[in-house]
Design an enzyme around this catalytic site. Structure first.
Site, PDB file in Angstrom:
ATOM      1  N   GLU A 128      -7.394  -1.331  -6.641  1.00 37.28           N
ATOM      2  CA  GLU A 128      -6.651  -0.377  -7.175  1.00 37.28           C
ATOM      3  C   GLU A 128      -5.611  -1.383  -8.080  1.00 37.28           C
ATOM      4  O   GLU A 128      -4.828  -2.249  -7.400  1.00 37.28           O
ATOM      5  CB  GLU A 128      -5.668   0.522  -6.259  1.00 37.28           C
ATOM      6  CG  GLU A 128      -6.407   1.777  -5.960  1.00 37.28           C
ATOM      7  CD  GLU A 128      -5.948   2.593  -4.906  1.00 37.28           C
ATOM      8  OE1 GLU A 128      -6.298   3.949  -4.982  1.00 37.28           O
ATOM      9  OE2 GLU A 128      -4.971   2.303  -4.139  1.00 37.28           O
ATOM     10  N   HIS A 166      -3.892  -3.862  -5.416  1.00 33.83           N
ATOM     11  CA  HIS A 166      -3.976  -3.231  -4.103  1.00 33.83           C
ATOM     12  C   HIS A 166      -5.315  -3.617  -3.392  1.00 33.83           C
ATOM     13  O   HIS A 166      -6.331  -2.573  -4.012  1.00 33.83           O
ATOM     14  CB  HIS A 166      -3.623  -1.636  -4.060  1.00 33.83           C
ATOM     15  CG  HIS A 166      -3.834  -1.084  -2.494  1.00 33.83           C
ATOM     16  ND1 HIS A 166      -3.812   0.260  -2.469  1.00 33.83           N
ATOM     17  CD2 HIS A 166      -3.222  -1.692  -1.515  1.00 33.83           C
ATOM     18  CE1 HIS A 166      -3.896   0.327  -1.261  1.00 33.83           C
ATOM     19  NE2 HIS A 166      -3.429  -0.481  -0.493  1.00 33.83           N
ATOM     20  N   ASN A 183      -5.434   6.052  -0.511  1.00 26.52           N
ATOM     21  CA  ASN A 183      -4.823   6.360   0.415  1.00 26.52           C
ATOM     22  C   ASN A 183      -4.318   7.846   0.439  1.00 26.52           C
ATOM     23  O   ASN A 183      -4.271   8.513   1.285  1.00 26.52           O
ATOM     24  CB  ASN A 183      -3.619   5.506   0.836  1.00 26.52           C
ATOM     25  CG  ASN A 183      -4.193   4.318   1.365  1.00 26.52           C
ATOM     26  OD1 ASN A 183      -5.431   4.172   1.702  1.00 26.52           O
ATOM     27  ND2 ASN A 183      -3.493   2.994   1.389  1.00 26.52           N
ATOM     28  N   SER A 199       0.801  -1.267  -0.133  1.00 22.79           N
ATOM     29  CA  SER A 199       0.026  -0.113  -0.134  1.00 22.79           C
ATOM     30  C   SER A 199       0.956   1.315   0.012  1.00 22.79           C
ATOM     31  O   SER A 199       0.494   2.315  -0.354  1.00 22.79           O
ATOM     32  CB  SER A 199      -0.872   0.198   1.196  1.00 22.79           C
ATOM     33  OG  SER A 199      -0.297  -0.501   2.219  1.00 22.79           O
TER      34      SER A 199
HETATM   35  P1  NAI Z   1       0.170  -8.863   8.195  1.00 24.62           P
HETATM   36  O1  NAI Z   1       1.386  -8.207   9.245  1.00 24.62           O
HETATM   37  O2  NAI Z   1      -1.151  -9.055   8.880  1.00 24.62           O
HETATM   38  O3  NAI Z   1       0.853 -10.175   7.537  1.00 24.62           O
HETATM   39  C1  NAI Z   1       1.979 -10.298   7.010  1.00 24.62           C
HETATM   40  C2  NAI Z   1       2.120 -12.024   6.923  1.00 24.62           C
HETATM   41  O4  NAI Z   1       3.169 -12.148   5.793  1.00 24.62           O
HETATM   42  C3  NAI Z   1       2.658 -12.578   8.276  1.00 24.62           C
HETATM   43  O5  NAI Z   1       1.409 -13.470   8.556  1.00 24.62           O
HETATM   44  C4  NAI Z   1       3.841 -13.025   8.052  1.00 24.62           C
HETATM   45  O6  NAI Z   1       4.146 -14.094   8.620  1.00 24.62           O
HETATM   46  C5  NAI Z   1       3.868 -13.304   6.525  1.00 24.62           C
HETATM   47  N1  NAI Z   1       5.236 -13.270   5.733  1.00 24.62           N
HETATM   48  C6  NAI Z   1       6.220 -12.314   6.166  1.00 24.62           C
HETATM   49  N2  NAI Z   1       7.251 -12.332   5.433  1.00 24.62           N
HETATM   50  C7  NAI Z   1       6.994 -13.640   4.711  1.00 24.62           C
HETATM   51  C8  NAI Z   1       7.656 -14.508   3.608  1.00 24.62           C
HETATM   52  N3  NAI Z   1       9.010 -14.096   3.196  1.00 24.62           N
HETATM   53  N4  NAI Z   1       7.180 -15.439   3.239  1.00 24.62           N
HETATM   54  C9  NAI Z   1       6.022 -15.950   3.562  1.00 24.62           C
HETATM   55  N5  NAI Z   1       5.175 -15.091   4.605  1.00 24.62           N
HETATM   56  C10 NAI Z   1       5.805 -13.966   5.009  1.00 24.62           C
HETATM   57  O7  NAI Z   1       0.150  -7.710   7.144  1.00 24.62           O
HETATM   58  P2  NAI Z   1      -0.898  -7.165   6.387  1.00 24.62           P
HETATM   59  O8  NAI Z   1      -1.718  -5.957   6.986  1.00 24.62           O
HETATM   60  O9  NAI Z   1      -1.761  -8.222   5.713  1.00 24.62           O
HETATM   61  O10 NAI Z   1      -0.215  -6.399   5.035  1.00 24.62           O
HETATM   62  C11 NAI Z   1       0.288  -7.281   4.062  1.00 24.62           C
HETATM   63  C12 NAI Z   1       0.580  -6.304   2.681  1.00 24.62           C
HETATM   64  O11 NAI Z   1      -0.670  -5.803   2.420  1.00 24.62           O
HETATM   65  C13 NAI Z   1       1.378  -5.220   3.136  1.00 24.62           C
HETATM   66  O12 NAI Z   1       2.245  -4.823   2.017  1.00 24.62           O
HETATM   67  C14 NAI Z   1       0.312  -3.978   3.515  1.00 24.62           C
HETATM   68  O13 NAI Z   1       0.890  -2.820   2.958  1.00 24.62           O
HETATM   69  C15 NAI Z   1      -0.489  -4.338   2.472  1.00 24.62           C
HETATM   70  N6  NAI Z   1      -1.907  -3.704   2.885  1.00 24.62           N
HETATM   71  C16 NAI Z   1      -2.269  -3.763   4.093  1.00 24.62           C
HETATM   72  C17 NAI Z   1      -3.615  -3.384   4.476  1.00 24.62           C
HETATM   73  C18 NAI Z   1      -4.046  -3.320   5.655  1.00 24.62           C
HETATM   74  O14 NAI Z   1      -5.157  -2.751   5.975  1.00 24.62           O
HETATM   75  N7  NAI Z   1      -3.550  -3.949   6.635  1.00 24.62           N
HETATM   76  C19 NAI Z   1      -4.653  -2.788   3.547  1.00 24.62           C
HETATM   77  C20 NAI Z   1      -3.941  -2.702   2.105  1.00 24.62           C
HETATM   78  C21 NAI Z   1      -2.586  -3.272   1.640  1.00 24.62           C
END
Ligand code: NAI
Length: 650
Positions: free
Chosen positions: A450, A438, A488, A417
């Site tokens: 997006e 996104h 955003n 994001s």
């Molecule tokens: P999160 O922290 O809830 O989950 C991330 C997950 O990725 C964790 O379970 C972690 O164990 C796993 N992970 C990390 N490195 C890894 C790897 N090398 N291989 C496999 N798994 C791995 O994060 P969230 O909030 O779901 O965000 C994920 C992405 O989505 C980010 O890029 C964020 O910017 C984007 N995003 C988040 C939003 C939100 O509201 N939380 C909204 C839109 C996009």
């Protein structure tokens, strides 16, 4: 014998039943345009004169039954007279069908919307195909209009006011099985017996369905006004009459005039004419067409994913994977270990159970979602979505591996994001296959996605990504790879303004009330608490860094930083700007909300929307409006921020 008709054909079988087929010429979907209605009226006279034993009305399209009135006709209506003439056309058709002196059956083989439901209601019986794609809805209220061709009058009589008003006031659809339960259809049967069920229904000609006694009573004069008053209170919680008059007019018309659109004088607030003068209808119809345009954007890419591999089973990845599986795709979901996958699998199961009530469909969806710690799915998937931590180095390392292991034709996508796509893909041998997809949180509810094209992304890959978004039944918005993309970026300064107003001493309740008074579905402070203050601060910092780089330094509000430092992240920790109990913000009464307060709160939002457009983050003002309505909930009745600005000037 009926070659003179373009949209309809009929034949009579050996039981002397007439089978009348609606097959709109030159279109994939049946809609009631003026000429289709004129033809139907002429055909009904012929059929009536032939005195058959019964009539079955069906669709010649495999896609569904009837999508309703042709919305282009409404959009073209210039005056109250034009609008009332459209209503008259459908109303007369409805009564011509209802007055036929022999059994009539609507055989519904898929979606049945608006005027389609009204035609079905005009028939004595309804038989539906037992299939998830068979859905009944009166969505007029969502366009700011009302089902005045008989829907308001006859649906409450058939199924009782409780369910009828729910459908009329929300526009929500019911599937074939629910339609059977509530009495909207007389039978719900599989395809192989559909025709026979329609035939038997016409031949048997049983007495038509009646709702339970209590519901019949609620449809009589003394009770109606009480029921309407209760419903009005519910509606008022969701929408103010000055912003969304349609549900109020529906209630008034039903309670005071038994749903007859021609009974009230045009000056009466219960008359459909009350809707035809305001801006709301125009703006809601505009949104409908914007939505259609976004759907069309998915058609440019000739692509249908079969197997999606999602990496990162956190808040986003877990829910993206679940959504893909629910929509019929095979999904492998990868994370660092099985423990990290577990909560996502649990959430998916819950969502499937809530959304797919049918046991077989539930089992199939569960089967399609496969936990995959080893990442075996990488080699097989035609689309790989990365949703790991927001960390540039980690994402770069991951994509370097994926580029080697994935199928050469697989699309590589990031859900980032705040990182620049061009940075993530900088070291790839072929950065052209990397695209941003996104999603917004919560994934299941948010319509907008997006589609981010980086400097190197091949246009055909971005088109395929948009096609994939349509596969999930979401709306793709193509955006440029710039900080915060569109949604955003625009939310940032708006939330910032809200935080500052609270810091200046206004209560969170007052600031939120200013936004909802303007027509936002939720105030900015409550929104920030819902999204998570840590996420807001991270997004804010990256936007601040971008604007600092552009020579406009911005600081993160102090109180926000303090709350996050104290672990008060909003809804998810039970405390943020508000205290949260059972998923709801505990709110006191707001203070006074003068007009200039609303203006001061909204101004940064409007300014940023203009700036994003001027910089070409989105292709044009219409797409910017659409993105901001579906991505941030910008007051739909205002038709989008840029449309609002334009109207304000004139
Ligand atoms: P999160 O922290 O809830 O989950 C991330 C997950 O990725 C964790 O379970 C972690 O164990 C796993 N992970 C990390 N490195 C890894 C790897 N090398 N291989 C496999 N798994 C791995 O994060 P969230 O909030 O779901 O965000 C994920 C992405 O989505 C980010 O890029 C964020 O910017 C984007 N995003 C988040 C939003 C939100 O509201 N939380 C909204 C839109 C996009």
């Amino acid at each position: 014998m009926n070659a003179q008709y373009r949209h309809w054909r009929y034949e009579t079988d050996q039981d002397r039943l007439v089978w009348l087929t609606f097959d709109k010429a030159g279109e994939s979907t049946n809609t009631f345009s003026a000429d289709a209605i004129t033809e139907l009226n002429a055909i009904l006279q012929e059929i009536r004169a032939a005195t058959p034993r019964g009539l079955i009305i069906r669709s010649g399209k495999s896609s569904g039954f009837i999508a309703g009135a042709d919305i282009k006709d409404f959009a073209a209506a210039q005056s109250v007279e034009d609008g009332m003439a459209i209503i008259r056309r459908g109303w007369d058709m409805f009564h011509a069908v209802a007055a036929l002196p022999f059994p009539t059956v609507a055989m519904v083989n898929g979606f049945c919307m608006g005027g389609g439901v009204e035609l079905a209601l005009a028939c004595r019986y309804r038989v539906a195909l037992d299939d998830p794609k068979t859905r009944f809805a009166l969505p007029e209220v969502m366009l700011g209009i009302l089902p005045a061709w008989g829907g308001i009058k006859y649906l409450p009589k058939l199924v009782g006011p409780t369910v009828a008003l729910d459908m009329l006031l929300s526009g929500k659809s019911v599937d074939a099985r629910k339609a059977k339960r509530i009495g909207l259809v007389d039978a719900c049967v599989p395809l192989r017996v559909l025709e026979n069920a329609a035939r038997m229904t016409a031949l048997e000609a049983r007495s038509p369905h009646q709702p339970p006694l209590m519901q019949r009573l609620m449809n009589t004069a003394p009770f109606k006004s009480v029921v309407a008053a209760m419903a009005r209170k519910q509606v008022a919680k969701r929408a103010a009459r000055e912003h969304y008059p349609a549900p109020y007019v529906i209630l008034d018309l039903w309670a005071r005039y038994d749903g007859d659109p021609f009974a009230p004088p045009l000056s009466d607030p219960a008359s459909p004419a009350a809707l035809m003068q305001g801006e709301t209808v125009k703006n809601l119809i505009r949104i409908y067409f914007l939505q259609e345009r976004m759907k069309g954007l998915g058609k440019a890419g000739d692509f249908a994913a079969k197997h999606v591999h999602v990496i990162g089973a956190g808040v986003m990845g877990g829910d993206i994977a679940a959504l893909c599986a629910m929509r019929g795709l095979r999904v492998t979901l990868q994370d660092q270990n099985a423990e990290r996958l577990e909560p996502a699998m649990q959430r998916a199961g819950k969502m499937f159970r809530r959304r797919l009530r049918d046991q077989a469909r539930l089992r199939d969806a569960l089967d399609r979602l496969v936990p995959d710690v080893a990442g075996d799915g990488v080699k097989k998937a035609d689309l790989i979505i990365e949703a790991i931590f927001e960390n540039l180095e980690a994402k770069r390392a991951l994509f370097a591996r994926l580029e080697k292991d994935a199928r050469p034709d697989a699309i590589l996508a990031s859900n980032t994001s705040s990182l620049k796509l061009a940075d993530i893909g900088a070291n790839l041998a072929n950065p052209g296959r990397l695209v941003g997809i996104h999603f917004f949180n919560p994934v299941a509810q948010m319509m907008l996605v997006e589609v981010v094209a980086g400097a190197n992304t091949e246009p055909s890959i971005a088109n395929r990504a948009a096609a994939f978004v349509r596969q999930l039944d979401k709306l793709p918005l193509p955006v440029r790879d710039s900080p915060g993309f569109l949604v955003n970026r625009v939310l940032g300064p708006y939330l910032n303004q809200a935080f500052r107003m609270v810091e200046e001493g206004l209560s969170a309740e007052t600031v939120d009330a200013a936004a909802t008074r303007f027509g936002m579905p939720m105030g900015p402070i409550e929104l920030a608490d819902t999204v998570g203050l840590d996420i807001c601060i991270a997004a804010g910092k990256s936007l601040a860094a971008a604007s600092a780089a552009a020579g406009q330094p911005a600081t993160v509000p102090k109180q926000l930083e303090q709350l996050v430092a104290a672990g008060h992240l909003g809804k998810k920790t039970g405390r943020g700007y508000y205290a949260w109990r059972e998923g709801k913000a505990v709110k006191g009464a707001p203070g006074a909300v003068p007009e200039e307060l609303i203006e001061r709160l909204i101004a940064p939002y409007l300014k940023e929307a203009q700036a994003a457009l001027a910089e070409g983050v989105v292709a044009d003002a219409d797409l910017a409006d659409a993105g901001l309505i579906f991505g941030t909930g910008f007051a739909p009745f205002r038709g989008g921020p840029l449309n609002y600005l334009k109207n304000r000037e004139t």
